[in-house]
Design an enzyme around this catalytic site. Structure first.
Site, PDB file in Angstrom:
ATOM      1  N   GLY A 533       1.955  -9.806   7.205  1.00  0.00           N
ATOM      2  CA  GLY A 533       1.087  -9.527   8.264  1.00  0.00           C
ATOM      3  C   GLY A 533      -0.286  -9.150   7.305  1.00  0.00           C
ATOM      4  O   GLY A 533      -0.470  -9.138   6.346  1.00  0.00           O
ATOM      5  N   LEU A 534      -1.352  -9.097   8.324  1.00  0.00           N
ATOM      6  CA  LEU A 534      -2.670  -8.907   7.910  1.00  0.00           C
ATOM      7  C   LEU A 534      -2.587  -7.543   6.946  1.00  0.00           C
ATOM      8  O   LEU A 534      -1.807  -6.713   6.889  1.00  0.00           O
ATOM      9  CB  LEU A 534      -3.528  -8.743   8.851  1.00  0.00           C
ATOM     10  N   SER A 537      -2.120  -3.720   8.128  1.00  0.00           N
ATOM     11  CA  SER A 537      -1.207  -3.867   9.135  1.00  0.00           C
ATOM     12  C   SER A 537      -0.078  -2.843   9.057  1.00  0.00           C
ATOM     13  O   SER A 537       0.695  -2.641  10.016  1.00  0.00           O
ATOM     14  CB  SER A 537      -0.542  -5.423   9.386  1.00  0.00           C
ATOM     15  N   LYS A 539       2.321  -2.894   6.333  1.00  0.00           N
ATOM     16  CA  LYS A 539       3.549  -3.426   5.407  1.00  0.00           C
ATOM     17  C   LYS A 539       3.977  -2.407   4.595  1.00  0.00           C
ATOM     18  O   LYS A 539       5.377  -2.163   4.330  1.00  0.00           O
ATOM     19  CB  LYS A 539       2.876  -4.860   4.825  1.00  0.00           C
ATOM     20  N   SER A 540       3.127  -1.781   3.603  1.00  0.00           N
ATOM     21  CA  SER A 540       3.535  -0.751   2.873  1.00  0.00           C
ATOM     22  C   SER A 540       4.230   0.297   3.463  1.00  0.00           C
ATOM     23  O   SER A 540       5.132   0.841   2.780  1.00  0.00           O
ATOM     24  CB  SER A 540       2.430  -0.430   1.757  1.00  0.00           C
ATOM     25  N   SER A 610       1.069 -12.982   2.612  1.00  0.00           N
ATOM     26  CA  SER A 610       1.531 -14.303   2.550  1.00  0.00           C
ATOM     27  C   SER A 610       1.439 -15.070   3.907  1.00  0.00           C
ATOM     28  O   SER A 610       2.003 -15.278   4.835  1.00  0.00           O
ATOM     29  CB  SER A 610       3.133 -14.190   2.445  1.00  0.00           C
TER      30      SER A 610
HETATM   31  N1  LIG Z   1      -9.479 -12.050   0.255  1.00  0.00           N
HETATM   32  C1  LIG Z   1      -8.522 -11.218   0.026  1.00  0.00           C
HETATM   33  N2  LIG Z   1      -7.599 -11.712   1.166  1.00  0.00           N
HETATM   34  C2  LIG Z   1      -6.503 -10.612   1.351  1.00  0.00           C
HETATM   35  N3  LIG Z   1      -6.473  -9.335   0.629  1.00  0.00           N
HETATM   36  C3  LIG Z   1      -7.267  -9.217  -0.328  1.00  0.00           C
HETATM   37  C4  LIG Z   1      -8.269  -9.903  -0.565  1.00  0.00           C
HETATM   38  N4  LIG Z   1      -8.866  -9.501  -1.679  1.00  0.00           N
HETATM   39  C5  LIG Z   1      -8.180  -8.256  -1.946  1.00  0.00           C
HETATM   40  N5  LIG Z   1      -7.269  -8.178  -1.218  1.00  0.00           N
HETATM   41  C6  LIG Z   1      -6.209  -7.224  -1.345  1.00  0.00           C
HETATM   42  O1  LIG Z   1      -4.950  -7.762  -1.895  1.00  0.00           O
HETATM   43  C7  LIG Z   1      -3.905  -7.459  -1.203  1.00  0.00           C
HETATM   44  C8  LIG Z   1      -3.048  -8.494  -0.492  1.00  0.00           C
HETATM   45  O2  LIG Z   1      -2.264  -9.131  -1.887  1.00  0.00           O
HETATM   46  P1  LIG Z   1      -1.251 -10.110  -1.232  1.00  0.00           P
HETATM   47  O3  LIG Z   1      -0.527 -10.389  -2.927  1.00  0.00           O
HETATM   48  O4  LIG Z   1      -0.373  -9.546  -0.176  1.00  0.00           O
HETATM   49  O5  LIG Z   1      -1.834 -11.423  -0.820  1.00  0.00           O
HETATM   50  S1  LIG Z   1      -1.276 -12.795  -0.599  1.00  0.00           S
HETATM   51  O6  LIG Z   1      -0.020 -12.792  -0.086  1.00  0.00           O
HETATM   52  O7  LIG Z   1      -1.379 -13.490  -1.554  1.00  0.00           O
HETATM   53  O8  LIG Z   1      -2.254 -13.491   0.711  1.00  0.00           O
HETATM   54  C9  LIG Z   1      -4.388  -6.840   0.322  1.00  0.00           C
HETATM   55  O9  LIG Z   1      -3.580  -5.622   0.152  1.00  0.00           O
HETATM   56  P2  LIG Z   1      -2.892  -5.137   1.404  1.00  0.00           P
HETATM   57  O10 LIG Z   1      -3.699  -4.208   2.388  1.00  0.00           O
HETATM   58  O11 LIG Z   1      -1.635  -3.918   0.936  1.00  0.00           O
HETATM   59  O12 LIG Z   1      -2.153  -6.152   2.225  1.00  0.00           O
HETATM   60  C10 LIG Z   1      -5.749  -6.496   0.188  1.00  0.00           C
HETATM   61  O13 LIG Z   1      -6.019  -5.135   0.087  1.00  0.00           O
HETATM   62  N1  LIG Z   2       2.929   2.856  12.111  1.00  0.00           N
HETATM   63  C1  LIG Z   2       1.761   3.074  11.909  1.00  0.00           C
HETATM   64  N2  LIG Z   2       0.821   3.802  12.898  1.00  0.00           N
HETATM   65  C2  LIG Z   2      -0.424   4.038  12.533  1.00  0.00           C
HETATM   66  N3  LIG Z   2      -1.077   3.690  11.507  1.00  0.00           N
HETATM   67  C3  LIG Z   2      -0.271   3.091  10.671  1.00  0.00           C
HETATM   68  C4  LIG Z   2       1.055   2.694  11.001  1.00  0.00           C
HETATM   69  N4  LIG Z   2       1.382   2.007   9.529  1.00  0.00           N
HETATM   70  C5  LIG Z   2       0.520   2.125   8.773  1.00  0.00           C
HETATM   71  N5  LIG Z   2      -0.539   2.502   9.426  1.00  0.00           N
HETATM   72  C6  LIG Z   2      -1.733   2.863   8.475  1.00  0.00           C
HETATM   73  O1  LIG Z   2      -2.528   1.684   8.393  1.00  0.00           O
HETATM   74  C7  LIG Z   2      -3.165   1.567   7.173  1.00  0.00           C
HETATM   75  C8  LIG Z   2      -2.645   0.598   6.286  1.00  0.00           C
HETATM   76  O2  LIG Z   2      -1.237   0.434   6.159  1.00  0.00           O
HETATM   77  P1  LIG Z   2      -0.769  -0.197   5.028  1.00  0.00           P
HETATM   78  O3  LIG Z   2       0.881   0.350   5.056  1.00  0.00           O
HETATM   79  O4  LIG Z   2      -1.367   0.392   3.549  1.00  0.00           O
HETATM   80  O5  LIG Z   2      -0.983  -1.569   5.285  1.00  0.00           O
HETATM   81  P2  LIG Z   2      -0.701  -2.898   4.595  1.00  0.00           P
HETATM   82  O6  LIG Z   2       0.192  -2.943   3.353  1.00  0.00           O
HETATM   83  O7  LIG Z   2      -0.097  -3.755   5.339  1.00  0.00           O
HETATM   84  O8  LIG Z   2      -2.083  -3.158   3.811  1.00  0.00           O
HETATM   85  C9  LIG Z   2      -2.585   3.028   6.667  1.00  0.00           C
HETATM   86  O9  LIG Z   2      -3.756   4.039   6.704  1.00  0.00           O
HETATM   87  C10 LIG Z   2      -1.567   3.442   7.314  1.00  0.00           C
HETATM   88  O10 LIG Z   2      -1.854   4.977   7.587  1.00  0.00           O
END
Ligand SMILES: Nc1ncnc2c1ncn2[C@@H]1O[C@H](COP(=O)(O)OS(=O)(=O)O)[C@@H](OP(=O)(O)O)[C@H]1O
Ligand SMILES: Nc1ncnc2c1ncn2[C@@H]1O[C@H](COP(=O)(O)OP(=O)(O)O)[C@@H](O)[C@H]1O
Length: 954
Positions: A533-534, A537, A539-540, A610
């Site tokens: 997911g974005l 979104s 995921k964590s 991904s």
């Molecule tokens: N350009 C760009 N695009 C997407 N994401 C970016 C980028 N630069 C830094 N970040 C941070 O890196 C986290 C994503 O890492 P991933 O390993 O999940 O990405 S990927 O699967 O290789 O696309 C992602 O963290 P999450 O928010 O936890 O998904 C971002 O915070």
């Molecule tokens: N079920 C949910 N409802 C509302 N907000 C959420 C929910 N899950 C995550 N969030 C919020 O979205 C933000 C990003 O979540 P995170 O889990 O770090 O996303 P990712 O790992 O996909 O980047 C956090 O501030 C979290 O509090």
């Protein structure tokens, strides 16, 4: 033979357990022909070596892997058991077996267990019931002999003269009858036991004797003997799961009888000493009951003192049994063939057999971990709670009552005799079974709490208190009733018996249930849950919640490991950026790590953006190649939502152009679409539903983050994905969506009725027409039709339209299922016959039944077809009236023309929510469409009007 070499190298002949298990090579499925070192003919049914041709097909045309009918052998149970089971001790016991293609029961045992225990248990299981019936009748037969004076009285220990003369003839006769029944009863069933049917060599002309070849050939045919067995009896002991032959026998029996109703009996050999101790104890109590009447103040202490060692012995036996069940949990949950030993069997041949029946060692191990472990958990959890067993055990108490009845009859105290008769049955059939099962359940509980050794004895005694209290309470109340009311109390004693039966029944129910909860929980398989997911979104957040929920809040805690893409970029993947190549490498590395963890049995929750479908497919492929289940979960939060959250401020920066190639902004995110190939695995659906439950129980992470607008979608995604993954393995059971089917059925019925009604009304309207009414009347009638039923018809059309959507969607589903079935069919046909004939034949029969179901459902759908022309005809009629009558405005038919929905299954871009459409047809939408059409027509009228005006003006 190359494949075979792989096997032997993967599973060394020495059966020592290795702490670090070497990674196994994947062993390809090999055919029986190559196993036997023979060449197969193209049909794969006749295998020949050294000029020997052996038919592998049965008369029914099924392959059953018997190299010669000589190896299908059985023996009469009576021959095995007679003369203290001499066939089990003798060296030449093979002479008791004979060629037989039908085996009533396969007796499986472990060579590590003592023979006397196995023999005693076999005697008990086969002859026990008859022996007890026989002995009870013998005891009953003694009563007239004693009362008529043919048998002398004995002196009791009672002080009072009235009770000085006693009889223990019934107990003695019962015991003798039991012994004779056990030894002399000749059960007629045909059984297979390796000691008698296998350990020696039959004379088979095709296979040369020498170097134990015939014996080996016999071992090879064990699978066929299991297949030909109607039921199985497993004499279980704690070493069972470590005995390769024993575990192979059980697994193969289950495997080759999958989907059939066969009887499987698993009895622990510990039952033998348990039965002996109990029988001895009950005989002792029975004699004490006769010789030491309960009316002495000191007698209760005497009886209690006698009870103590008996209770201790039973308690110790039970506790060691329950401890061994706990061990079984580890043995089977993480079963490895490397940890097994081969006593009196040939490991290499058994490995060959495993390949024939299971395809590979890994498949066999998985089968043991999942299926065999489950069977054990079901059978061993409450083995002792079977009513008939307890009835047999407590028969001596009943005989003792018969003796007391005989004594009462001699003293012409018929009132007491009849009271004793009632109490005898109450004790035998109610109180004692309840006390037993309560005791067993308490012992099971004490094992679960893992008492320390020092406090064992005390706690055992403490655990014995409730059943003893139950027994003493009933004993006292019996005595009180007898002493005080005697003859007049017959009704009272009946009420007493009745009131005892109810608590006894309740205790029984509660205790057996309690014992059931002792079931062992097999260790789970590894699986990877891939969250995509974005960024932002959730995921964590979801991964953490899942991890906690699975690791902490379950009846059994799972071994969960979380891999977060963001975090991994600080270590393992710190050299990677966000170019498509780097993201690909990122996903590849995390896939490999996930696979390793899943192989070790972990539930891996990997959370990576991904963004590329191809990379995710790669991750799936990596798992599929390792035969590991893989679930792709799309954390589907829209870009607008994640951008508004923007927890790290990255979206803002990306919009400002400070970060280049940010997913969703200036780098693509390919949404998950078509599901990949299913993986064979069991219990994933269960895991999926458990994970989905996480979303209902508001785990801390989610609650803190507020309600995710797509939580329901993620939950549905998990369920759907887990169902899809587990679909194939669950014995080709096809899950049809019940809601649309039911909806279609009901809707069709209802629509049929409504169409009838409409037609009927139209007929009524046509009546004045036929009487040649004036035009104005016709116009008025049509206006009425239009007013009353035009809307109705419109609604009907809308519903039919929704039905067609549902129909098309279901047809899509069916097509998907059908494609998968075709694929399976293709796979199964392309596999060599040696790769598991049973699976293939089972799969084929299931495919056939799935095909039949698809056809049946298709036929059901076709019932909808006549409705469409009927609605269309009505629509046309109304339309003609409009044209003829010049009614004001168009007919109120909101739905698009029905012709737009062909009846050929075709893809529907966004299938409607069926539940919602059933409950509340989208009237608002129809009205909007009506209004739109009205507007168009109004505009048309306006244009026409202007044209008429212009022409008249012209
Ligand atoms: N350009 C760009 N695009 C997407 N994401 C970016 C980028 N630069 C830094 N970040 C941070 O890196 C986290 C994503 O890492 P991933 O390993 O999940 O990405 S990927 O699967 O290789 O696309 C992602 O963290 P999450 O928010 O936890 O998904 C971002 O915070
Ligand atoms: N079920 C949910 N409802 C509302 N907000 C959420 C929910 N899950 C995550 N969030 C919020 O979205 C933000 C990003 O979540 P995170 O889990 O770090 O996303 P990712 O790992 O996909 O980047 C956090 O501030 C979290 O509090």
């Amino acid at each position: 033979m190359a494949a075979l070499d792989d096997v032997t190298s993967a599973a060394p002949a020495s059966a020592t357990s290795s702490p670090q298990r070497p990674a196994r090579k994947h062993v390809t499925v090999i055919s029986a022909g190559s196993i036997l070192g023979r060449s197969e003919d193209p049909e794969g049914e006749h295998v020949s070596t050294a000029g020997v041709s052996v038919d592998f097909t049965t008369s029914a045309g099924q392959v059953d892997w018997v190299t010669s009918q000589e190896f299908l052998r059985a023996s009469f149970a009576s021959s095995v058991l007679q003369c203290f089971g001499r066939s089990l001790w003798q060296a030449d016991s093979f002479k008791y077996s004979f060629k037989s293609s039908s085996i009533d029961q396969y007796w499986s045992h472990s060579w590590a267990e003592r023979s006397w225990k196995k023999l005693l248990l076999l005697l008990w299981l086969n002859n026990g019931t008859m022996a007890v019936i026989f002995s009870t009748f013998t005891a009953l037969g003694v009563i007239p002999l004693y009362t008529l004076g043919f048998l002398p009285s004995l002196s009791g220990l009672a002080a009072s003269a009235a009770s000085a003369e006693v009889s223990i003839w019934c107990v003695a006769a019962g015991l003798l009858g039991l012994l004779l029944g056990m030894l002399l009863w000749r059960p007629g069933k045909m059984v297979f036991i390796d000691k008698v049917c296998l350990n020696e060599v039959p004379e088979v002309p095709e296979v040369p004797e020498g170097d134990g070849q015939l014996k080996q050939e016999g071992m090879r045919n064990i699978g066929a003997c299991l297949k030909h067995s109607k039921s199985m009896l497993v004499l279980w002991d704690p070493s069972h799961a470590q005995q390769l032959q024993a575990i192979f026998e059980l697994a193969t029996f289950l495997k080759c009888h999958e989907g059939e109703k066969v009887h499987l009996d698993i009895r622990p050999t510990m039952l033998a000493p348990f039965l002996l101790v109990n029988l001895a104890g009950n005989v002792f109590i029975a004699v004490a009951q006769i010789l030491v009447p309960f009316d002495h103040n000191w007698s209760i202490f005497l009886v209690a003192a006698c009870f103590a060692p008996y209770f201790l012995a039973c308690g110790c036996l039970l506790r060691s049994y329950f401890a061994s069940i706990q061990g079984l949990k580890d043995q089977l949950g993480f079963f490895s063939i490397d940890d097994t030993v081969c006593l009196q069997c040939d490991r290499k041949i058994l490995l060959e057999c495993i390949h024939v029946w299971f395809g590979s060692i890994e498949d066999f191990e998985r089968y043991v971990c999942i299926k065999v472990a489950r069977v054990f958990s079901q059978r061993l959890g409450n083995f002792l709670c079977q009513y008939w067993m307890v009835i047999i055990l407590s028969a001596p108490i009943f005989w003792a009552h018969l003796d007391m009845i005989a004594k009462a009859v001699v003293s012409e105290d018929y009132g007491t005799a009849s009271l004793l008769a009632v109490t005898a049955f109450t004790w035998w059939l109610g109180i004692l079974p309840a006390a037993y099962v309560l005791f067993i359940a308490l012992m099971a509980k004490s094992q679960r709490r893992q008492l320390r050794r020092t406090s064992n004895a005390l706690k055992l005694c403490w655990r014995a208190v409730p059943p003893c209290a139950l027994v003493l309470f009933s004993k006292f109340s019996t005595e009180v009733v007898i002493e005080n009311n005697l003859r007049e109390a017959f009704l009272g004693i009946c009420i007493f018996a009745g009131t005892m039966i109810i608590p006894c029944y309740l205790v029984w129910r509660a205790s057996t249930k309690f014992a059931w909860t002792l079931v062992l929980i097999p260790g789970h398989m590894g699986i990877t849950l891939w969250m995509t997911g974005l960024s932002g979104s959730g995921k964590s957040t979801i991964s953490v919640a899942l991890e906690r929920a699975l690791a902490e809040n379950q009846a059994k805690s799972y071994f969960v490991y979380r891999l977060d893409g963001d975090n991994l970029r600080f270590g393992l993947n710190r050299d990677l950026g966000f170019s498509p190549q780097d993201r690909k490498e990122n996903v590849r590395r995390v896939s490999e790590v996930s696979k390793l963890f899943a192989e070790a049995g972990a539930i891996v929750v990997a959370g990576l953006i991904s963004p590329y479908a191809a990379d995710r497919d790669y991750a799936r492929e990596v798992h599929k190649n390792a035969s590991l289940p893989f679930m792709e979960v799309f954390v589907d939060a829209p870009l607008a939502a994640v951008e508004s959250r923007d927890p790290k401020g990255l979206y803002k920066k990306a919009r400002e152009g400070k970060i280049k190639g940010f997913t969703g902004i200036d780098a693509p995110y390919e949404k998950p679409g078509t599901p990949g190939n299913p993986v064979f695995v069991d219990d994933v659906a269960l895991l999926g539903s458990q994970m989905a439950a996480v979303f209902d129980s508001s785990p801390p992470g989610l609650a803190a983050g507020g309600t995710h607008e797509d939580t329901a979608a993620i939950k549905a995604n998990i369920i759907q994905e887990s169902e899809r993954v587990s679909w194939l393995y669950s014995a080709f059971e096809i899950r049809w969506q019940p809601a649309p089917r039911k909806f279609l059925h009901n809707a069709m019925h209802e629509m049929d009725q409504r169409l009838d009604m409409l037609n009927q009304r139209l007929e009524e309207v046509q009546m004045p027409q036929s009487e040649m009414l004036e035009d104005t009347h016709v116009i008025q009638s049509l206006a009425k039709v239009e007013q009353q039923w035009g809307k109705e018809l419109g609604k009907l059309k809308t519903e039919l339209h929704q039905m067609i959507f549902a129909h098309n969607h279901n047809a899509d589903l069916m097509k998907h299922q059908k494609d998968t079935l075709d694929k399976i069919r293709h796979d199964s046909l392309s596999r060599s016959p040696g790769s598991g004939a049973t699976q293939i034949s089972n799969a084929r029969s299931m495919l056939a039944s799935a095909d039949a179901r698809i056809k049946a459902i298709q036929a059901n759908f076709q019932k909808m077809d006549p409705l469409v022309p009927r609605v269309t005809a009505l629509e046309l009629r109304l339309h003609h009236w409009h044209a003829a009558g010049g009614l004001s405005g168009p007919p109120a038919m909101g739905a698009p023309p029905l012709g737009a929905y062909g009846f050929e299954p075709r893809p529907v871009p966004n299938p409607p929510d069926y539940e919602a459409t059933v409950e509340s047809p989208d009237d608002e939408e129809n009205e909007e469409e009506d209004e739109e059409e009205d507007d168009n027509l109004g505009a048309l009228r306006g244009i026409l009007g202007k044209a008429i005006d212009a022409s008249s003006a012209g």
